[in-house]
Design a protein around this motif. Structure first.
Motif: not given
Length: 298
Positions: A109-110, A112-113, A116, A165, A243, A246, A249-250, A283, A287
């Motif tokens: 899940y880290y 995944n973004p 994407s 994703a 944003y 987003g 999400q972490y 990340l 971000t």
């Protein structure tokens, strides 16, 4: 920050915290096979979301959504594919948690973004800034180091990241309410889940009929555990900038990581720490650059 935006932030944070603590829920069902947990999740998610739709007097709107989807065959089969992608994601996640791979689910899940982002470049022709390209490169190095240290590809992490994703990519192209969308998605998988549950019952392998009341209730409430965070997330994100959601999400994979290490004693070596540090750095870089980009455009 406006009151509506503040409420949105609180709701989204609650959704991610619930997702983050979800491994504890699945661990409580460790004596139940992953396939039965999955079909219970599908069946009871459909029952719960349909119940909420009926209580909200949106059944006619749900039927209208189905008719609109059927009239747009591309959208219909896209959502059908999305339903099975997220089902595969659920199964991998449940299996991983109950097999002692919570740290790998966190990694998935880290990643995944960032996957994407790559899908956005490939399919949506999106462009990245230099900082964002650097972030993707740093994350890739982190994953490569982890792969070499494992001596094998971290399949669980990659399957979780890729399925979610692609699920997100498909959902991005569809404009449908989150709750009704989840109801339709689970409806697509519901017949298969029901048939498989019938097989388990016929073969006398269904834990649902041989477990104590607590396990039975936990299996039933998998529907609530699935739908509530998703509905909260959908409601919260409407009241806050994209944003910002987003960035939050972490929270979920960080909680998963901490739970895996400190509650269930999973291994977290120096190599894993270095790899995760690179991914965290990527990340943060991605971000921050995204926030600066949004503010500049404003």
């Amino acid at each position: 920050m406006q009151t509506e935006e503040k409420n949105g932030v609180i709701i989204v944070v609650v959704a991610y915290v619930l997702w983050g603590f979800m491994p504890i829920y699945w661990k409580l069902l460790a004596d139940v096979s992953s396939d039965e947990i999955l079909i219970s999740r599908v069946i009871w998610s459909f029952v719960f979301t349909l119940f909420v739709v009926l209580v909200g007097r949106n059944f006619k709107v749900l039927i209208s959504d189905l008719k609109d989807l059927w009239n747009n065959q591309k959208a219909f089969w896209s959502l059908f594919l999305a339903a099975y992608l997220v089902t595969g994601n659920w199964f991998t996640y449940i299996y991983a948690v109950n097999s002692g791979y919570i740290v790998q689910t966190s990694l998935g899940y880290y990643i995944n973004p960032l996957i994407s982002v790559l899908l956005g470049i490939i399919f949506l022709k999106e462009r990245l800034s230099k900082a964002q390209k650097l972030a993707v490169l740093i994350a890739a190095i982190g994953v490569i180091i982890l792969t070499i240290s494992y001596g094998e590809i971290p399949w669980i992490s990659l399957i979780l990241a890729l399925t979610f994703a692609f699920y997100g990519l498909i959902k991005k192209s569809l404009t449908i309410d989150a709750l009704r969308g989840l109801t339709i998605e689970t409806l697509f998988v519901f017949p298969v889940a029901l048939i498989y549950f019938g097989y388990l019952a016929w073969a006398d392998k269904a834990a649902f009929f041989h477990s104590d009341t607590v396990i039975v209730l936990l299996l039933i409430f998998t529907g609530v555990a699935t739908a509530v965070p998703l509905v909260l997330f959908a409601k919260g994100t409407k009241a806050m900038p994209l944003y910002m959601s987003g960035f939050f999400q972490y929270i979920a994979p960080t909680l998963m990581l901490l739970i895996g290490i400190f509650m269930y004693g999973e291994q977290f070596s120096k190599i894993e720490f270095i790899s995760f540090s690179l991914i965290w750095l990527a990340l943060i870089l991605f971000t921050v650059s995204k926030i600066m980009e949004v503010r500049k455009n404003r």
